[in-house]
Design a protein around this motif. Structure first.
Motif: not given
Length: 269
Positions: A161-172
């Motif tokens: 029911r929720e669309s929240d996410t948390q993440c780390w992002i890095s270029d490759v």
């Protein structure tokens, strides 16, 4: 030294002060057109390269009127008004002679002044990226291989029911953060509809806005090459939904906030 694929994707040849020519990148290809984050970053790169540019990016809005095809394109960026502290730009991308624009947009650049400052949005205390595994996306599109995304809160395709996410992002491979890469990170979130439905469905970004909260001086204080990103939706309605996000540096500097509207096809009907 080998040029990073992201910088290759952003490479532009000036044809005049306002007109630049570029070529789509195989590395950053999506399903039927280039990854939108790279398109936004390339527009930003054109303004950053312009001889009349004032200050640093403050905000930009990019409208995706139609898909870009593989091959060359032309970017036109034009400063429509320049004041003491702000500069307003119009921009578009076209392919072919006398073609209608596939991409349109506006941007504001600014010189920040010494003033009272405070940041209300603070980065949550989360596990470091080294403590989480890289997410293996089930989608087989080239641009996803160019980003190392590590979720800290949930499986993004678990549904619910929720669309929240948390993440780390890095270029490759890893790359130092700058304004174009921050702009691209703002479009790297898994689509909110996928999060809610637990899988992919046809979508297309219609318009994307980025507000930059860091200037060049703040970027010099950034540590590492990761960003931490939070995203959520507010409403899904009539074939369109919104997606808002916040992006911090690893050491907690708020780099950007972003909002986009996305078209989707309801396959359940």
């Amino acid at each position: 030294m080998t040029t990073h694929p992201f910088d290759q994707a952003l490479a532009l040849e000036a044809e005049s002060d306002d007109l630049y020519r570029g070529t789509t990148s195989e590395h950053y290809w999506n399903m039927i057109s280039p990854f939108g984050g790279t398109t936004v970053a390339t527009l930003l790169q054109a303004i950053l390269s312009h001889p009349r540019r004032l200050g640093d990016p403050l905000a930009m809005t990019v409208n995706f009127a139609g898909p870009l095809q593989k091959g060359t394109f032309r970017i036109r960026v034009h400063p429509v008004r320049t004041g003491r502290s702000t500069q307003h730009w119009q921009m578009d991308i076209r392919q072919g002679e006398d073609a209608e624009p596939a991409i349109t947009g506006t941007a504001v650049f600014a010189v920040r002044r010494d003033a009272w400052s405070d940041t209300e949005s603070t980065m949550p205390d989360v596990a470091a990226p080294e403590e989480r595994a890289r997410y293996a996306s089930p989608a087989n599109v080239p641009f996803l291989q160019m980003y190392d995304v590590r979720y800290v809160d949930r499986d993004p395709l678990s549904g619910g029911r929720e669309s929240d996410t948390q993440c780390w992002i890095s270029d490759v491979p890893p790359r130092a953060l700058d304004f174009p890469s921050i702009a691209a990170h703002c479009d790297t979130f898994i689509p909110r509809l996928f999060v809610r439905k637990g899988g992919p469905t046809p979508i297309s970004t219609v318009t994307l806005t980025i507000n930059f909260h860091a200037d060049s001086a703040a970027l010099r204080k950034v540590e590492g090459h990761h960003t931490f990103a939070m995203a959520k939706a507010n409403a899904f309605n009539g074939g369109y939904y919104d997606q808002e996000g916040k992006v911090w540096s690893r050491n907690g500097i708020l780099l950007a906030t972003t909002h986009q509207m996305v078209w989707y096809r309801d396959q359940s009907l």
